[in-house]
Design a protein around this motif. Structure first.
Motif, PDB file in Angstrom:
ATOM      1  N   ASP A 333       0.797  -1.223  -0.141  1.00 41.82           N
ATOM      2  CA  ASP A 333       0.021  -0.102  -0.070  1.00 41.82           C
ATOM      3  C   ASP A 333       0.939   1.406   0.188  1.00 41.82           C
ATOM      4  OD1 ASP A 333      -2.471  -1.406  -0.074  1.00 41.82           O
ATOM      5  OD2 ASP A 333      -2.613  -1.083   2.155  1.00 41.82           O
ATOM      6  N   TRP A 334       1.968   1.414   0.686  1.00 45.78           N
ATOM      7  CA  TRP A 334       2.775   2.384   0.804  1.00 45.78           C
ATOM      8  C   TRP A 334       3.505   2.735  -0.599  1.00 45.78           C
ATOM      9  CZ3 TRP A 334       8.113   2.742  -0.015  1.00 45.78           C
ATOM     10  CH2 TRP A 334       8.820   1.770   0.308  1.00 45.78           C
ATOM     11  N   ILE A 335       3.735   1.882  -1.319  1.00 43.17           N
ATOM     12  CA  ILE A 335       4.438   2.020  -2.600  1.00 43.17           C
ATOM     13  C   ILE A 335       3.242   2.789  -3.464  1.00 43.17           C
ATOM     14  CG2 ILE A 335       5.611   1.050  -4.636  1.00 43.17           C
ATOM     15  CD1 ILE A 335       6.967  -0.924  -2.581  1.00 43.17           C
ATOM     16  N   LYS A 336       2.003   2.019  -3.565  1.00 43.80           N
ATOM     17  CA  LYS A 336       0.942   2.507  -4.311  1.00 43.80           C
ATOM     18  C   LYS A 336       0.616   3.772  -4.025  1.00 43.80           C
ATOM     19  CE  LYS A 336      -1.876  -0.861  -3.255  1.00 43.80           C
ATOM     20  NZ  LYS A 336      -3.062  -1.595  -3.177  1.00 43.80           N
ATOM     21  N   ASP A 337       0.799   4.238  -2.846  1.00 40.90           N
ATOM     22  CA  ASP A 337       0.436   5.694  -2.306  1.00 40.90           C
ATOM     23  C   ASP A 337       1.407   6.463  -2.836  1.00 40.90           C
ATOM     24  OD1 ASP A 337      -1.757   4.789  -1.018  1.00 40.90           O
ATOM     25  OD2 ASP A 337      -0.669   4.673   1.039  1.00 40.90           O
ATOM     26  N   ILE A 338       3.086   6.297  -2.892  1.00 42.49           N
ATOM     27  CA  ILE A 338       3.827   6.869  -3.493  1.00 42.49           C
ATOM     28  C   ILE A 338       3.427   7.156  -4.977  1.00 42.49           C
ATOM     29  CG2 ILE A 338       6.316   6.828  -4.105  1.00 42.49           C
ATOM     30  CD1 ILE A 338       6.772   5.968  -1.478  1.00 42.49           C
ATOM     31  N   MET A 339       3.038   6.161  -5.676  1.00 33.31           N
ATOM     32  CA  MET A 339       2.825   6.228  -7.189  1.00 33.31           C
ATOM     33  C   MET A 339       1.671   7.030  -7.345  1.00 33.31           C
ATOM     34  SD  MET A 339       3.618   2.115  -8.333  1.00 33.31           S
ATOM     35  CE  MET A 339       5.195   1.464  -8.553  1.00 33.31           C
ATOM     36  N   LYS A 340       0.767   6.839  -6.740  1.00 27.86           N
ATOM     37  CA  LYS A 340      -0.487   7.666  -6.910  1.00 27.86           C
ATOM     38  C   LYS A 340      -0.305   9.169  -6.674  1.00 27.86           C
ATOM     39  CE  LYS A 340      -3.608   4.054  -5.388  1.00 27.86           C
ATOM     40  NZ  LYS A 340      -4.539   3.615  -4.496  1.00 27.86           N
ATOM     41  N   THR A 341       0.620   9.660  -5.720  1.00 27.60           N
ATOM     42  CA  THR A 341       0.898  10.859  -5.392  1.00 27.60           C
ATOM     43  C   THR A 341       1.862  11.528  -6.435  1.00 27.60           C
ATOM     44  OG1 THR A 341       0.795  10.757  -2.941  1.00 27.60           O
ATOM     45  CG2 THR A 341       2.219  12.586  -3.848  1.00 27.60           C
ATOM     46  N   GLU A 342       2.796  10.503  -7.078  1.00 25.24           N
ATOM     47  CA  GLU A 342       3.607  11.218  -8.216  1.00 25.24           C
ATOM     48  C   GLU A 342       2.831  11.227  -9.463  1.00 25.24           C
ATOM     49  OE1 GLU A 342       6.582  12.413  -7.756  1.00 25.24           O
ATOM     50  OE2 GLU A 342       7.038  11.723  -5.537  1.00 25.24           O
ATOM     51  N   ASP A 349      -3.499  10.749 -14.108  1.00 29.60           N
ATOM     52  CA  ASP A 349      -4.902  10.149 -13.661  1.00 29.60           C
ATOM     53  C   ASP A 349      -5.007   8.840 -13.871  1.00 29.60           C
ATOM     54  OD1 ASP A 349      -7.350  10.354 -12.590  1.00 29.60           O
ATOM     55  OD2 ASP A 349      -8.404  10.715 -14.562  1.00 29.60           O
ATOM     56  N   SER A 350      -3.701   7.782 -13.675  1.00 26.85           N
ATOM     57  CA  SER A 350      -3.879   6.524 -13.779  1.00 26.85           C
ATOM     58  C   SER A 350      -4.777   5.858 -12.943  1.00 26.85           C
ATOM     59  CB  SER A 350      -2.104   6.115 -13.743  1.00 26.85           C
ATOM     60  OG  SER A 350      -1.397   6.708 -14.485  1.00 26.85           O
ATOM     61  N   PRO A 351      -5.450   4.691 -13.519  1.00 29.51           N
ATOM     62  CA  PRO A 351      -6.232   3.939 -12.849  1.00 29.51           C
ATOM     63  C   PRO A 351      -5.339   2.710 -12.083  1.00 29.51           C
ATOM     64  CG  PRO A 351      -6.258   3.303 -15.363  1.00 29.51           C
ATOM     65  CD  PRO A 351      -5.425   4.364 -15.169  1.00 29.51           C
ATOM     66  N   THR A 352      -6.205   2.110 -11.209  1.00 30.52           N
ATOM     67  CA  THR A 352      -5.490   0.818 -10.347  1.00 30.52           C
ATOM     68  C   THR A 352      -6.094  -0.525 -11.141  1.00 30.52           C
ATOM     69  OG1 THR A 352      -5.352   2.245  -8.492  1.00 30.52           O
ATOM     70  CG2 THR A 352      -5.125  -0.292  -8.125  1.00 30.52           C
ATOM     71  N   LEU A 353      -5.028  -1.032 -11.238  1.00 26.88           N
ATOM     72  CA  LEU A 353      -5.810  -2.624 -12.115  1.00 26.88           C
ATOM     73  C   LEU A 353      -4.804  -3.584 -11.454  1.00 26.88           C
ATOM     74  CD1 LEU A 353      -4.482  -2.515 -15.877  1.00 26.88           C
ATOM     75  CD2 LEU A 353      -3.727  -0.859 -13.946  1.00 26.88           C
ATOM     76  N   GLU A 395       7.331   6.170 -22.334  1.00 26.97           N
ATOM     77  CA  GLU A 395       8.140   7.010 -21.633  1.00 26.97           C
ATOM     78  C   GLU A 395       7.478   7.711 -20.493  1.00 26.97           C
ATOM     79  OE1 GLU A 395       8.449   9.601 -25.194  1.00 26.97           O
ATOM     80  OE2 GLU A 395      10.331   8.631 -25.686  1.00 26.97           O
ATOM     81  N   LYS A 396       6.050   7.705 -20.715  1.00 26.70           N
ATOM     82  CA  LYS A 396       5.298   8.390 -19.459  1.00 26.70           C
ATOM     83  C   LYS A 396       5.328   7.283 -18.325  1.00 26.70           C
ATOM     84  CE  LYS A 396       1.812  11.185 -21.727  1.00 26.70           C
ATOM     85  NZ  LYS A 396       0.505  11.126 -21.914  1.00 26.70           N
ATOM     86  N   GLY A 397       5.409   5.991 -18.762  1.00 22.19           N
ATOM     87  CA  GLY A 397       5.558   5.039 -17.516  1.00 22.19           C
ATOM     88  C   GLY A 397       7.152   4.845 -17.058  1.00 22.19           C
ATOM     89  N   VAL A 398       8.228   5.191 -17.741  1.00 19.79           N
ATOM     90  CA  VAL A 398       9.503   5.367 -17.101  1.00 19.79           C
ATOM     91  C   VAL A 398       9.487   6.459 -16.245  1.00 19.79           C
ATOM     92  CG1 VAL A 398      11.833   5.776 -17.964  1.00 19.79           C
ATOM     93  CG2 VAL A 398      10.709   4.046 -19.333  1.00 19.79           C
ATOM     94  N   GLU A 399       8.939   7.797 -16.787  1.00 19.83           N
ATOM     95  CA  GLU A 399       8.720   8.694 -15.895  1.00 19.83           C
ATOM     96  C   GLU A 399       8.292   8.671 -14.475  1.00 19.83           C
ATOM     97  OE1 GLU A 399       9.834  13.019 -15.721  1.00 19.83           O
ATOM     98  OE2 GLU A 399      10.369  11.403 -17.240  1.00 19.83           O
ATOM     99  N   LEU A 400       7.087   7.988 -14.312  1.00 24.32           N
ATOM    100  CA  LEU A 400       6.371   7.595 -13.260  1.00 24.32           C
ATOM    101  C   LEU A 400       7.509   6.683 -12.439  1.00 24.32           C
ATOM    102  CD1 LEU A 400       4.211   7.787 -11.248  1.00 24.32           C
ATOM    103  CD2 LEU A 400       2.846   5.918 -12.463  1.00 24.32           C
ATOM    104  N   LEU A 401       8.090   5.816 -13.090  1.00 27.00           N
ATOM    105  CA  LEU A 401       9.107   4.893 -12.268  1.00 27.00           C
ATOM    106  C   LEU A 401      10.305   5.750 -11.685  1.00 27.00           C
ATOM    107  CD1 LEU A 401       9.948   2.139 -11.983  1.00 27.00           C
ATOM    108  CD2 LEU A 401      11.399   2.251 -13.841  1.00 27.00           C
ATOM    109  N   TYR A 402      10.494   6.761 -12.517  1.00 31.45           N
ATOM    110  CA  TYR A 402      11.658   7.637 -12.287  1.00 31.45           C
ATOM    111  C   TYR A 402      11.025   8.346 -10.723  1.00 31.45           C
ATOM    112  CZ  TYR A 402      14.683  11.813 -11.781  1.00 31.45           C
ATOM    113  OH  TYR A 402      15.816  12.595 -11.283  1.00 31.45           O
ATOM    114  N   HIS A 403      10.189   9.118 -10.876  1.00 29.53           N
ATOM    115  CA  HIS A 403       9.605   9.804  -9.737  1.00 29.53           C
ATOM    116  C   HIS A 403       9.397   8.890  -8.453  1.00 29.53           C
ATOM    117  CE1 HIS A 403       9.592  14.040 -11.619  1.00 29.53           C
ATOM    118  NE2 HIS A 403       9.321  12.956 -12.697  1.00 29.53           N
ATOM    119  N   THR A 404       8.914   7.748  -8.680  1.00 28.12           N
ATOM    120  CA  THR A 404       8.586   6.849  -7.622  1.00 28.12           C
ATOM    121  C   THR A 404       9.781   6.581  -7.131  1.00 28.12           C
ATOM    122  OG1 THR A 404       6.641   6.043  -8.569  1.00 28.12           O
ATOM    123  CG2 THR A 404       7.482   4.725  -6.879  1.00 28.12           C
TER     124      THR A 404
END
Length: 411
Positions: A333-342, A349-353, A395-404
């Protein structure tokens, strides 16, 4: 974007040429010469990103950059670069090269992380060559089984022989390499391999959990006879048994499974495999998976009943061997929370799946908290040369990975 889009695209396109089949396909089987060529190229990219590299005794390619606080549990990023025999360009590759791009971007930004970071390209995630995958990740967490190195491919080559040809002297005594507490988090970026993101018109998704797979190999044995002279009521046709089991298994999953249950018979071998001989022996694989463990268990029990009943009715002998069994595993959950914040900061506005396919991350979950990011792929196609993802989405996925990763590395 923080990441270098041009460099990332060049890496994706360059790696796709190694083991290329047709216009868009890839064949880089585990421990093959194509796999080794890919590892050598990716290793150079790791070193350009500032990572110290080595190939371990399981065939994993590992790169490491030291953090300021060496006693902190590490952050691990990665995926795999081996492929199916008839695979696509992005499965595994996106996560492996995306992880390198994250560290390379940190280097260019002049950032030394507080905690050490390791990037890993796991060996033999796919399992197509030796009919048992996720070898590299199971090696580092201590989940290898007896006889792993004796498993043979379709040409009779053992995994031991293949690893030596690959350039590694296997040392299973190294397992496990990591224990609980060594790794703060494992992050994996991957194409979705499903249609959900495309149906929602979203480029990126945050994963909630990975479905748990069971892999079985079923062997049926009857009696070979002349196809023209043995009456139908006297036959012991192993292939007929396999056909009935396959049909009833499919109906069982469709009618009694949850919306997330999937079942597949994917590989079939017959003996003597002649048009005018009744099949004496058939070996086939079964893949059953669900996010709901109780539901999967009920279906597994009924599957065994189908196999036993069919074998008895057709006067066949049967055996069932278990190749893989994993429970569903939920992202922290704590990692998902960071991902959602970033993600919110990036405006995605990424969904959870959930994930139906299993990944290296599923096994890392036994020793570490983990999180996954999915990227949209066209029509959900994967394990196929038609597999395709837009560069902008990746590239958007890598960008979210970078910030997380930055958030966790600097915590």
């Amino acid at each position: 974007m923080k990441i270098n889009q041009k460099r990332f695209q060049e890496h994706i396109e360059t790696l796709a040429k190694i083991g290329k089949i047709g216009e868009t396909g890839v064949c880089r089987l585990a421990h093959s010469k194509e796999d080794r060529e890919a590892v050598d190229v990716v290793r150079l990219w790791m070193e350009e990103a500032g990572l110290d590299t080595h190939i371990d005794g399981f065939g994993n390619l590992v790169g490491r950059i030291e953090g300021k606080e060496k006693d902190k549990p590490i952050l691990m990023l990665g995926s795999h670069i081996d492929s199916q025999p008839y695979g696509g360009r992005y499965d595994g590759t996106l996560g492996a090269l995306g992880a390198i791009e994250v560290v390379h971007t940190m280097k260019e930004e002049g950032i030394t992380p507080n905690r050490s970071i390791e990037v890993i390209c796991f060996a033999d995630e796919e399992g197509s060559r030796f009919n048992k995958g996720v070898f590299g990740v199971r090696g580092i967490i201590g989940q290898l089984e007896e006889g792993e190195l004796e498993r043979k491919d379709k040409n009779g080559v053992t995994r031991l022989e293949a690893l030596r040809e690959f350039g590694v002297e296997p040392d299973l005594s190294q397992s496990p390499v990591y224990k609980p507490g060594d790794i703060e988090a494992f992050l994996e970026l991957h194409i979705e391999q499903g249609p959900v993101l495309e149906s929602q018109d979203k480029p990126v998704g945050i994963v909630s959990a990975i479905s748990g797979p069971i892999w079985l190999t079923v062997t049926l044995e009857g009696f070979a006879g002349h196809a023209g002279s043995v009456p139908m009521n006297l036959r012991q046709d192993a292939f007929l048994g396999a056909s009935i089991i396959t049909k009833e298994f499919n109906e069982l999953v469709r009618n009694e499974g949850t919306p997330n249950t999937v079942g597949t018979v994917g590989s079939v071998q017959t003996f003597p495999n002649s048009r005018n001989i009744i099949p004496e022996k058939v070996e086939f694989t079964i893949d059953l998976r669900d996010i709901d463990l109780d539901a999967r268990t009920k279906l597994e029990k009924k599957l065994y009943e189908i196999i036993e009943r069919t074998s008895k009715e057709l006067n066949l002998e049967y055996s069932i061997s278990e190749d893989t069994r994993s429970d569903p595993r939920y992202c922290a959950d704590w990692i998902k929370d960071i991902m959602k914040t970033e993600d919110e900061q990036l405006g995605y506005d990424s969904p959870t799946l959930m994930s139906g396919p299993f990944h290296d991350a599923l096994f890392m979950s036994y020793i570490s908290d983990y999180g996954m990011i999915f990227v949209r792929c066209e029509k959900g196609i994967s394990h196929n040369p038609l597999e395709f993802a837009e560069m902008e989405d990746m590239e958007k996925g890598v960008e979210l990975l970078y910030h997380t990763a930055m958030n966790i590395a600097q915590s």
